[in-house]
Design a protein around this motif. Sequence first.
Motif, PDB file in Angstrom:
ATOM      1  N   VAL A 202       0.875  -1.177   0.000  1.00 37.06           N
ATOM      2  CA  VAL A 202       0.000   0.000   0.000  1.00 37.06           C
ATOM      3  C   VAL A 202       0.910   1.223   0.000  1.00 37.06           C
ATOM      4  O   VAL A 202       1.551   1.530   0.996  1.00 37.06           O
ATOM      5  CB  VAL A 202      -0.941   0.026   1.211  1.00 37.06           C
ATOM      6  CG1 VAL A 202      -1.818   1.282   1.175  1.00 37.06           C
ATOM      7  CG2 VAL A 202      -1.811  -1.220   1.256  1.00 37.06           C
ATOM      8  N   SER A 203       0.964   1.895  -1.137  1.00 35.23           N
ATOM      9  CA  SER A 203       1.928   2.976  -1.289  1.00 35.23           C
ATOM     10  C   SER A 203       1.586   3.813  -2.512  1.00 35.23           C
ATOM     11  O   SER A 203       0.837   3.364  -3.393  1.00 35.23           O
ATOM     12  CB  SER A 203       3.345   2.397  -1.435  1.00 35.23           C
ATOM     13  OG  SER A 203       4.276   3.394  -1.786  1.00 35.23           O
ATOM     14  N   ARG A 204       2.141   5.020  -2.559  1.00 38.04           N
ATOM     15  CA  ARG A 204       2.097   5.768  -3.809  1.00 38.04           C
ATOM     16  C   ARG A 204       3.040   5.093  -4.795  1.00 38.04           C
ATOM     17  O   ARG A 204       4.181   4.786  -4.444  1.00 38.04           O
ATOM     18  CB  ARG A 204       2.519   7.225  -3.569  1.00 38.04           C
ATOM     19  CG  ARG A 204       1.414   8.085  -2.964  1.00 38.04           C
ATOM     20  CD  ARG A 204       1.911   9.481  -2.658  1.00 38.04           C
ATOM     21  NE  ARG A 204       2.829   9.483  -1.531  1.00 38.04           N
ATOM     22  CZ  ARG A 204       3.968  10.172  -1.494  1.00 38.04           C
ATOM     23  NH1 ARG A 204       4.341  10.876  -2.536  1.00 38.04           N
ATOM     24  NH2 ARG A 204       4.742  10.125  -0.429  1.00 38.04           N
ATOM     25  N   LEU A 205       2.585   4.883  -6.005  1.00 37.03           N
ATOM     26  CA  LEU A 205       3.382   4.156  -6.994  1.00 37.03           C
ATOM     27  C   LEU A 205       4.284   5.134  -7.735  1.00 37.03           C
ATOM     28  O   LEU A 205       4.052   5.512  -8.881  1.00 37.03           O
ATOM     29  CB  LEU A 205       2.459   3.404  -7.965  1.00 37.03           C
ATOM     30  CG  LEU A 205       1.442   2.468  -7.302  1.00 37.03           C
ATOM     31  CD1 LEU A 205       0.680   1.679  -8.345  1.00 37.03           C
ATOM     32  CD2 LEU A 205       2.120   1.530  -6.304  1.00 37.03           C
ATOM     33  N   VAL A 206       5.351   5.538  -7.040  1.00 35.52           N
ATOM     34  CA  VAL A 206       6.321   6.484  -7.578  1.00 35.52           C
ATOM     35  C   VAL A 206       7.720   5.883  -7.424  1.00 35.52           C
ATOM     36  O   VAL A 206       7.929   4.916  -6.677  1.00 35.52           O
ATOM     37  CB  VAL A 206       6.240   7.846  -6.858  1.00 35.52           C
ATOM     38  CG1 VAL A 206       4.884   8.500  -7.106  1.00 35.52           C
ATOM     39  CG2 VAL A 206       6.479   7.691  -5.360  1.00 35.52           C
ATOM     40  N   TYR A 207       8.668   6.484  -8.107  1.00 33.18           N
ATOM     41  CA  TYR A 207      10.036   5.952  -8.099  1.00 33.18           C
ATOM     42  C   TYR A 207      10.610   5.918  -6.686  1.00 33.18           C
ATOM     43  O   TYR A 207      11.270   4.952  -6.296  1.00 33.18           O
ATOM     44  CB  TYR A 207      10.921   6.798  -9.010  1.00 33.18           C
ATOM     45  CG  TYR A 207      12.392   6.434  -8.939  1.00 33.18           C
ATOM     46  CD1 TYR A 207      12.880   5.314  -9.601  1.00 33.18           C
ATOM     47  CD2 TYR A 207      13.292   7.201  -8.196  1.00 33.18           C
ATOM     48  CE1 TYR A 207      14.209   4.962  -9.530  1.00 33.18           C
ATOM     49  CE2 TYR A 207      14.626   6.865  -8.117  1.00 33.18           C
ATOM     50  CZ  TYR A 207      15.095   5.743  -8.784  1.00 33.18           C
ATOM     51  OH  TYR A 207      16.413   5.411  -8.701  1.00 33.18           O
ATOM     52  N   ARG A 208      10.359   6.979  -5.906  1.00 31.58           N
ATOM     53  CA  ARG A 208      10.931   7.069  -4.558  1.00 31.58           C
ATOM     54  C   ARG A 208      10.491   5.928  -3.660  1.00 31.58           C
ATOM     55  O   ARG A 208      11.191   5.561  -2.714  1.00 31.58           O
ATOM     56  CB  ARG A 208      10.543   8.413  -3.933  1.00 31.58           C
ATOM     57  CG  ARG A 208      11.207   8.698  -2.603  1.00 31.58           C
ATOM     58  CD  ARG A 208      10.837  10.069  -2.096  1.00 31.58           C
ATOM     59  NE  ARG A 208       9.449  10.155  -1.692  1.00 31.58           N
ATOM     60  CZ  ARG A 208       8.995   9.785  -0.498  1.00 31.58           C
ATOM     61  NH1 ARG A 208       9.827   9.281   0.397  1.00 31.58           N
ATOM     62  NH2 ARG A 208       7.722   9.918  -0.198  1.00 31.58           N
ATOM     63  N   LYS A 209       9.340   5.345  -3.967  1.00 34.01           N
ATOM     64  CA  LYS A 209       8.822   4.237  -3.160  1.00 34.01           C
ATOM     65  C   LYS A 209       9.331   2.878  -3.644  1.00 34.01           C
ATOM     66  O   LYS A 209       8.862   1.837  -3.180  1.00 34.01           O
ATOM     67  CB  LYS A 209       7.294   4.249  -3.195  1.00 34.01           C
ATOM     68  CG  LYS A 209       6.676   5.464  -2.501  1.00 34.01           C
ATOM     69  CD  LYS A 209       6.949   5.467  -1.010  1.00 34.01           C
ATOM     70  CE  LYS A 209       6.233   6.605  -0.310  1.00 34.01           C
ATOM     71  NZ  LYS A 209       6.444   6.590   1.161  1.00 34.01           N
TER      72      LYS A 209
END
Length: 475
Positions: A202-209
């Motif tokens: 469960v997370s924002r689907l961005v590079y940083r994650k």
Amino acid sequence: MKHNVCMVSDFFFPNTGGVESHIYQLSQCLLARGHKVVVITHAYGERTGIRYLTNFLKVYYLPFGPFYNQCVLPTVFTTLPLIRNILIRENISIVHGHSSFSTMAHEAMFHAKTMGLKTVFTDHSLFGFADASSIITNAILQFSLADVNHVICVSHTSKENTVLRASMSPSLVSVIPNAVDPTVFKPDTSKRKHDRITIVIVSRLVYRKGMDLLAAIIPIICETHQDVDFLIGGDGPMRINIEEVRERYLLQERVTMLGAVQHSNVKNVLNQGDIFINASLTEAFCIAIVEATLCGLQVVSTRVGGVPEVLPEDLILLVEPSVKGILSGLEEAISRRRMGTFLCPEAVYQRMAHVYTWQNVAKRTEKVYDSILNDETLSLPQRFDCYYKCGPAAGKFFVLLAAINFIFFWFLEWFSPREYIDMVPGMPEVKSSTKGTECPSATTRTVDPSATKDYPALSHRVTRSKARRKQVVQS
């Protein structure tokens, strides 16, 4: 002592996220402790003007639209008339800005110092020092925090990072971790598939994650373990990468993409899983792993930022931020699940339920407010000296900004005198609904701003009393 606090950030309800939840929950607990709290943010679509959330939390949606990444265009001076009016109307004594990304938070603190008010800043993120974005952000942060009264960070790693970026004294920075509502995040094993193993993200689907790492891991785990499924909640620019992997390896039945998940529904997603992955490449605190732990999941996380400070060693598997590292952690977690050596979810919940609470965050934040009351109010030359030390070229530019802002402020003092500004009367005192609790959000279901009542129809105009009106007319 009771304080009149103004929370300011570009990130607030109806947008959802860690900063938004932090501001909302902290505000609710401070209201319950007898303080006055208002929130200032920018307009969200047609949501402008003044709204009231649960427990009469007053939110000013200023008529400035987002420019980039949910932040307003940095103009410095155009926000002064409105923010000055609000701070005077509400009799604010402390302006509390949130997030290094927030343009409105930095500008509000800048105006507050021009008005002689106390300022506090909470940093929720970690930044680098080499890329262009970090260099610009760090320069702005150094300017914004040059004369701040106190800074709050969510972890010791975040504190070290902020002190270096803003070139400030460590004595001005306190560490107050994030929190989670234990009445919401509870284990519910009845929703799990006992014949299969579910890995939850469960997370924002961005590079940083770390979504590129996740895209590489999914096909390997699915090929090696036929009884393992993935449940992914969240949205972002790297969602297309996950979907391409799912289609290329024909994993549609084993990799479920939920899209954006409301915060109120996160607990239901977590309770469907056995293992939780945090693949972040940088993280100041990561509240998601605390929520997963309270729901009884085995956490596998990259060893980055402030993550090693969050959970005890026996409740988390820390790995290197690489495909090999995360694979080794997942193999260990899957092995524990098959052998039945997972810790009892109820025992873990009882152990962690009172570690990260919003009541504790509110009490510690209150102590920060108390500690700055006696701080000396800097004169204009002293503020100029603080800004001048920000750099040979930037320092002179910052001094010029402060001088123009000061002149503009005194023009407004003449053009729109304080005695002609309506003062807002006090709101009803917030009382907890359960005996012995100090924060209503810990005993009600209104922990998610999107689930709270909104009162747009309440009038925000306060009429002067007859005596006050007579006094003004006579003057």
